[in-house]
Design an enzyme around this catalytic site. Structure first.
Site, mmCIF file in Angstrom:
data_model
loop_
_atom_site.group_PDB
_atom_site.id
_atom_site.type_symbol
_atom_site.label_atom_id
_atom_site.label_comp_id
_atom_site.label_asym_id
_atom_site.label_seq_id
_atom_site.Cartn_x
_atom_site.Cartn_y
_atom_site.Cartn_z
ATOM 1 N N GLN A 9 -4.965 8.896 8.887
ATOM 2 C CA GLN A 9 -6.209 8.850 8.130
ATOM 3 C C GLN A 9 -7.403 8.710 9.062
ATOM 4 O O GLN A 9 -7.341 8.036 10.084
ATOM 5 C CB GLN A 9 -6.179 7.677 7.143
ATOM 6 C CG GLN A 9 -7.061 7.900 5.946
ATOM 7 C CD GLN A 9 -6.539 7.215 4.700
ATOM 8 O OE1 GLN A 9 -5.351 7.176 4.449
ATOM 9 N NE2 GLN A 9 -7.426 6.666 3.910
ATOM 10 N N ARG A 119 1.549 6.910 -2.284
ATOM 11 C CA ARG A 119 1.281 5.927 -1.225
ATOM 12 C C ARG A 119 -0.204 5.564 -1.211
ATOM 13 O O ARG A 119 -0.580 4.397 -1.131
ATOM 14 C CB ARG A 119 1.722 6.506 0.119
ATOM 15 C CG ARG A 119 1.613 5.552 1.321
ATOM 16 C CD ARG A 119 2.199 6.256 2.545
ATOM 17 N NE ARG A 119 2.173 5.453 3.766
ATOM 18 C CZ ARG A 119 1.179 5.443 4.643
ATOM 19 N NH1 ARG A 119 0.097 6.197 4.426
ATOM 20 N NH2 ARG A 119 1.239 4.696 5.742
ATOM 21 N N GLN A 252 6.641 0.164 7.072
ATOM 22 C CA GLN A 252 5.425 0.688 7.681
ATOM 23 C C GLN A 252 4.175 0.366 6.860
ATOM 24 O O GLN A 252 3.079 0.218 7.408
ATOM 25 C CB GLN A 252 5.581 2.204 7.851
ATOM 26 C CG GLN A 252 4.502 2.899 8.640
ATOM 27 C CD GLN A 252 4.049 4.158 7.940
ATOM 28 O OE1 GLN A 252 3.580 4.111 6.805
ATOM 29 N NE2 GLN A 252 4.200 5.284 8.609
#
Length: 312
Positions: A9, A119, A252
């Site tokens: 990102q 997510r 993660q």
């Protein structure tokens, strides 16, 4: 030896993918498949914006993945290059780990898009807006950043989210703690602290609700066998077992992205050439972490793809 790596990102920008789509049917097919999988016009947001719509994490995550996979598909279909033949390892930064796994065959493109959409939504929903924050520490190594996080916490969450390279570490946690960290940078011998324009505090314990959501999603859509070994974010080590990957993808969400260690570990494993598909973010981190003597190539445009196809 060669590693293909995939950005995370922050690498998104309005206009991404437009040139590729205009030039290549293979790229257009990727963007169409992602739009169909998500039931939205994501490619329109990627190419036309508005910027605030693309920056929304539930859009940015699948968009960055789609862009990188489009670059890969053009390389494969028009350049005659197969990832499995040319890559010894894959790795990706945060959401880029999903892109890496898609590239290596662990997930279909449609499933990767849906997982990343979820997510993003889950991460956004995990912490009410305004309660969390992240900051980048410039001129900070992991030891200085860890000491600063501990000093700024004062009973709140303040932890290392991304260990990017020897000069850049990102902290994540409660807004008050992150603001204290920025105020304390000089006391810890750190050059600068910059609050990041993110909508949630990624990669910290506050993301546990999102980790739980991803555990459910990955149980329903587990990774399959993949053709190229992965260097995982949370371990900075090689993974080849789909069941282990499934667990690491859950970890993660709340865990540290150990990118600096991953770059060093890949070099130690014999990697001399890195190819970043879909961005120019990871390349400088890799050279700062693992050495300027490495060959590092960023591939975004058709010209980049054509040049890479000649080199491989």
């Amino acid at each position: 030896m060669r590693a293909f790596v995939f950005p995370g990102q922050g690498s998104q920008k309005v206009g991404m993918g437009a040139e590729l789509a205009a030039a290549s049917l293979a790229a257009r097919e990727v963007f169409e498949e992602v739009d169909d999988a998500l039931g939205q016009k994501l490619f329109q947001i990627m190419t036309q914006g508005p910027d605030d719509a693309l920056t929304l994490t539930e859009n940015a995550q699948p968009a960055i993945m789609a862009h990188a996979i489009a670059v890969l598909r053009v390389l494969e279909k028009e350049g005659g290059i197969q990832l499995a033949d040319k890559a010894d390892f894959v790795a990706g930064h945060s959401l880029g780990e999903y892109t890496a796994l898609c590239a290596a065959g662990a997930f279909s493109l449609a499933d990767t898009a849906r997982l990343l959409k979820l997510r993003g939504q889950s991460m956004q929903a995990a912490v009410p807006v305004g309660e969390g924050a992240m900051c980048a520490l410039l001129g900070a190594d992991i030891d200085k950043a860890t000491a600063l996080a501990e000093a700024a916490a004062q009973g709140e969450v303040c932890t290392v989210a991304n260990d990017n390279d020897p000069t850049q570490v990102v902290l994540s946690g409660h807004k008050g703690a992150i603001e204290r960290a920025v105020a304390l940078v000089k006391d810890h011998g750190i050059k600068r602290g910059v609050l990041l324009p993110v909508s949630a505090p990624f990669h910290c314990p506050l993301m546990q609700p999102a980790a739980d959501a991803m555990a459910q999603a990955l149980a329903a859509t587990p990774p399959q066998a993949f053709r190229v070994p992965l260097f995982a974010n949370v371990t900075a080590a090689i993974v080849t077992d789909p069941a282990q990957v499934q667990q690491l993808l859950v970890e993660q969400v709340t865990g540290r992205v150990r990118w600096r260690e991953s770059a060093i570990a890949m070099k130690d494993a014999g990697v001399e050439a890195f190819v970043e598909l879909g961005g120019k973010v990871l390349a400088p981190m890799i050279t700062r972490s693992a050495g300027a003597d490495l060959s590092v190539t960023s591939v975004i445009t058709m010209a980049d793809i054509e040049a890479l196809a000649k080199d491989l």
